[in-house]
Design a protein around this motif. Structure first.
Motif, PDB file in Angstrom:
ATOM      1  N   ARG A  58       0.819  -1.215   0.000  1.00 38.19           N
ATOM      2  CA  ARG A  58       0.000   0.000   0.000  1.00 38.19           C
ATOM      3  C   ARG A  58       0.850   1.262   0.000  1.00 38.19           C
ATOM      4  N   ALA A  93      -0.145   4.792 -10.736  1.00 38.47           N
ATOM      5  CA  ALA A  93       0.424   5.391  -9.526  1.00 38.47           C
ATOM      6  C   ALA A  93       1.611   6.292  -9.866  1.00 38.47           C
ATOM      7  N   GLU A  96       0.248   9.528 -11.174  1.00 41.63           N
ATOM      8  CA  GLU A  96      -0.310  10.331 -10.086  1.00 41.63           C
ATOM      9  C   GLU A  96       0.809  11.088  -9.368  1.00 41.63           C
ATOM     10  N   ASN A 142     -10.712  -0.521  -1.590  1.00 37.68           N
ATOM     11  CA  ASN A 142      -9.729   0.329  -0.913  1.00 37.68           C
ATOM     12  C   ASN A 142      -9.696   1.735  -1.497  1.00 37.68           C
ATOM     13  N   LEU A 143      -9.830   1.848  -2.834  1.00 37.75           N
ATOM     14  CA  LEU A 143      -9.674   3.139  -3.497  1.00 37.75           C
ATOM     15  C   LEU A 143     -10.960   3.628  -4.170  1.00 37.75           C
ATOM     16  N   LYS A 144     -12.042   2.885  -4.011  1.00 32.41           N
ATOM     17  CA  LYS A 144     -13.336   3.348  -4.529  1.00 32.41           C
ATOM     18  C   LYS A 144     -14.437   2.749  -3.654  1.00 32.41           C
TER      19      LYS A 144
END
Length: 251
Positions: A58, A93, A96, A142-144
């Motif tokens: 993570r 990632a 980002e 986890n991310l949505k």
């Protein structure tokens, strides 16, 4: 900033070294540094001149920023992902971190090196269940938010897509896949075929094909790729194992 550094995000494929592309192997041979999640970094052999930087699953943004910073210092950095780095993995990632990092990072030599993702490896082992229109959904929330996952599942059933599921059932959130199966069993007007392909291309590989009505949450874990056929997906019985495929035409 040095002009000699570069960063490549590389897909190591589903597990078997034979499925790593020559392009990725060449980048690893040139690299001064390899960055990634512990088990993926462990797949890259140690050698003189190579530093391996392993981190937890993570820590994607920190990992990406570290790689970009090292490349800006003139180092040749490979970020390793399993499968393909552009499919629920490190390529996004990296970008980002790039978008939110120092402006001079944008002048770096950045390469995305594709790999064979688990979805394609699993489909190939079983036959051709993705032979017509399909979609891929990451079942991790986890991310949505979970309501978005549920909406996409219902719309995919309505559109009659075959569906490939990543991260189906984690130890910390086992209830997600149970809810997924319940949604599919309620939304599908027909009893579709479902493939559970675990640890494809490794010695632990196992394939299991069942009817959706017979599927249970325990059939999947985080090493399992789950592929749900469309209403047109078929099974060809034969000696040596059946073939699961979706015809190229519908109706």
């Amino acid at each position: 900033m040095s002009t000699n550094g570069w960063v490549a995000v590389a897909g190591l494929g589903p597990g078997d070294e034979a499925l790593v592309t020559p392009e990725v192997m060449a980048a690893l041979a040139e690299a001064t540094d390899v960055v990634g999640y512990f088990p993926y970094v462990a797949r890259v052999a140690e050698r003189p001149g190579l530093t391996r930087h392993a981190s937890d699953n993570r820590e994607e943004l920190d990992r990406a920023s570290h790689a970009l910073d090292m490349a800006a210092q003139g180092r040749r950095v490979v970020i390793v992902s399993s499968g393909d780095p552009g499919v629920f993995a490190m390529a996004a990632a990296l970008f980002e971190a790039l978008e939110n990092g120092p402006v001079d990072w944008r002048d770096l030599d950045i390469r995305i090196l594709p790999g064979i993702t688990a979805m394609l490896a699993a489909a190939a082992r079983a036959g051709a269940p993705l032979g017509h229109d399909f979609c891929a959904i990451n079942l991790s929330d986890n991310l949505k938010p979970w309501p978005l996952i549920e909406r996409r599942l219902r719309l995919a059933v309505e559109a009659d897509f075959a569906m490939a599921f990543y991260n189906p059932r984690s130890k910390s959130r086992p209830e997600g896949f149970a809810k997924t199966l319940k949604i599919l069993q309620e939304a599908c007007h027909e009893d579709r075929l479902i493939l559970f392909a675990r640890a494809v291309s490794t010695p632990e590989e196992s394939l299991r094909i069942v009817a959706l009505s017979e599927a249970t949450p325990e059939m999947a874990d985080m090493r399992t790729m789950v592929i749900v056929g469309s209403s047109q997906t078929r099974l060809i019985e034969r000696a040596g194992g059946p073939i699961l495929y979706t015809p190229r035409s519908t109706g």
